[in-house]
Design a protein around this motif. Structure first.
Motif, PDB file in Angstrom:
ATOM      1  N   ARG A 177     104.274  18.294  74.477  1.00 47.96           N
ATOM      2  CA  ARG A 177     105.096  17.594  73.510  1.00 47.96           C
ATOM      3  C   ARG A 177     106.009  18.605  72.823  1.00 47.96           C
ATOM      4  O   ARG A 177     105.579  19.695  72.449  1.00 47.96           O
ATOM      5  N   VAL A 178     107.293  18.229  72.641  1.00 44.79           N
ATOM      6  CA  VAL A 178     108.245  19.186  72.066  1.00 44.79           C
ATOM      7  C   VAL A 178     108.821  18.714  70.735  1.00 44.79           C
ATOM      8  O   VAL A 178     109.537  19.460  70.072  1.00 44.79           O
ATOM      9  N   GLY A 179     108.530  17.475  70.331  1.00 44.66           N
ATOM     10  CA  GLY A 179     109.062  17.006  69.052  1.00 44.66           C
ATOM     11  C   GLY A 179     109.120  15.494  68.978  1.00 44.66           C
ATOM     12  O   GLY A 179     108.449  14.783  69.728  1.00 44.66           O
ATOM     13  N   HIS A 216     108.657  14.584  75.073  1.00 46.40           N
ATOM     14  CA  HIS A 216     107.770  15.407  75.900  1.00 46.40           C
ATOM     15  C   HIS A 216     108.599  16.245  76.870  1.00 46.40           C
ATOM     16  O   HIS A 216     109.484  15.733  77.560  1.00 46.40           O
ATOM     17  N   GLY A 217     108.309  17.535  76.892  1.00 47.32           N
ATOM     18  CA  GLY A 217     109.005  18.455  77.779  1.00 47.32           C
ATOM     19  C   GLY A 217     108.270  18.652  79.084  1.00 47.32           C
ATOM     20  O   GLY A 217     107.456  17.816  79.497  1.00 47.32           O
ATOM     21  N   VAL A 235     109.975   9.855  75.096  1.00 40.59           N
ATOM     22  CA  VAL A 235     111.164  10.268  75.841  1.00 40.59           C
ATOM     23  C   VAL A 235     110.814  11.544  76.582  1.00 40.59           C
ATOM     24  O   VAL A 235     110.183  12.443  76.010  1.00 40.59           O
ATOM     25  N   ARG A 236     111.203  11.624  77.851  1.00 38.52           N
ATOM     26  CA  ARG A 236     110.911  12.825  78.629  1.00 38.52           C
ATOM     27  C   ARG A 236     112.177  13.645  78.817  1.00 38.52           C
ATOM     28  O   ARG A 236     113.233  13.107  79.136  1.00 38.52           O
ATOM     29  N   VAL A 237     112.055  14.953  78.596  1.00 40.27           N
ATOM     30  CA  VAL A 237     113.183  15.862  78.760  1.00 40.27           C
ATOM     31  C   VAL A 237     112.793  16.972  79.722  1.00 40.27           C
ATOM     32  O   VAL A 237     111.616  17.305  79.866  1.00 40.27           O
TER      33      VAL A 237
END
Length: 337
Positions: free
Chosen positions: A164-166, A159-160, A213-215
């Motif tokens: 969600r990014v991937g 998650h960005g 996972v957070r980015v």
């Protein structure tokens, strides 16, 4: 060299005195993002317990025939402290484990592996006892040493900043320090070639309850991240060092036309790159040992592990490239100290 963790699963493990089993999983420290243990599948041998192998026993990953050499005997592993499959790896267990192998505690010191940035091997370091530095680092507060399974995190949603990014599909490690350098994130679940590299510095946290996972990136920034390129042997291209030539199929070098202005003594057709003499190879064990003794000589001051490693590597390569007489003299001087 950078390597894919996923490509190591299933590799055969060969102990000093025979077959050990297979690579089953890796436990990583989610505070410092470094692999702390390889988890071995030993089949019917030691099947009732969790079998952990420290990176110290592996050194640089050498995947000749999908085999990993473990510089331990089966007896050493069998006599190591036992832990049940379903129990978390506590700090108390790690203390007894590290004392069993005579290894320095990685949680005591300022560097990635305590006294150095690389897992030292075969160093005569006396076992250490817990002291107040553990409490200061927050390590002694509970039973969990912040170790997580790479297999379990595979498939977590990334998650960005806003969405969600991937999905996490792999980890990319430095095979000398065992530090995790990148997460591999697939931006499109339907496309296997949509995998990109996300630097660990961009990872802000992991939620095991939410399997995510957070980015600190937007979806667009993730899409613009370097593509993930992994060779058949599991080695990965480093986007920091990758050039366009690395991404294209190898083709014969064009012949250089002979010219009366040519000043090189190399035969016609030999490229400048081919004329560069390859640096002598030195083992990571020798470098780690030399770097460690530099650390000791300089008063065990933390924060200089990378410089110690680079200095040791340069010194050993210069020694390997020197004439035999000079090399013998340097070894004699070192032995006399």
């Amino acid at each position: 060299m950078l390597r894919s963790i996923k490509h190591l699963y299933g590799d055969r493990l060969i102990a000093s005195d025979g077959e050990l089993g297979f690579v089953k999983d890796f436990y990583f420290d989610d505070r410092n993002w470094v692999i702390r243990y390889l988890v071995a599948d030993t089949g019917s041998w030691l099947s009732e317990r969790l079998v952990l192998i420290p990176p110290h026993a592996l050194g640089i990953v050498e995947r000749a025939g999908q085999r990993l050499q473990v510089h331990l005997t089966r007896r050493q592993i069998e006599d190591s402290p036992s832990i049940d499959h379903h129990k978390p790896v506590s700090r108390q267990y790690e203390e007894s484990y590290y004392q069993h192998y005579g290894l320095p505690f990685y949680w005591q010191g300022d560097s990635l592996w305590g006294i150095t940035g690389f897992p030292p091997r075969n160093l005569a370091v006396p076992p250490q006892k817990r002291n107040l530095s553990d409490v200061a680092l927050g390590y002694a507060a509970g039973p969990d040493a912040h170790l997580r399974s790479t297999v379990a995190v595979h498939g977590y949603q990334a998650h960005g900043k806003h969405s969600r990014v991937g999905q996490v599909t792999d980890f990319v490690i430095d095979d000398q320090s065992w530090a995790i350098r990148y997460l591999v994130v697939r931006t499109n679940p339907a496309q296997a070639d949509s995998e990109v590299l996300v630097p660990i510095a961009k990872v802000s946290g992991v939620s095991y309850a939410e399997s995510s996972v957070r980015v600190t990136c937007t979806a667009e920034e993730i899409r613009q991240s370097p593509d993930y390129h992994c060779r058949p042997d599991g080695s990965c291209l480093d986007p920091v060092q990758t050039t366009a030539k690395d991404l294209t199929p190898s083709t014969p070098e064009p012949r250089v036309a002979e010219s009366k202005h040519q000043t090189s003594n190399a035969p016609v057709g030999i490229t400048a790159a081919a004329q560069v003499r390859k640096l002598p190879e030195v083992s990571s064990d020798e470098v780690a040992t030399s770097a460690y003794f530099t650390f000791v000589r300089q008063g065990r001051q933390g924060g200089h592990d990378v410089q110690h490693w680079l200095d040791a590597e340069a010194k050993l390569r210069a020694l390997a490239a020197s004439p035999p007489a000079a090399r013998s003299e340097a070894i004699d001087q070192r032995s006399a100290r």
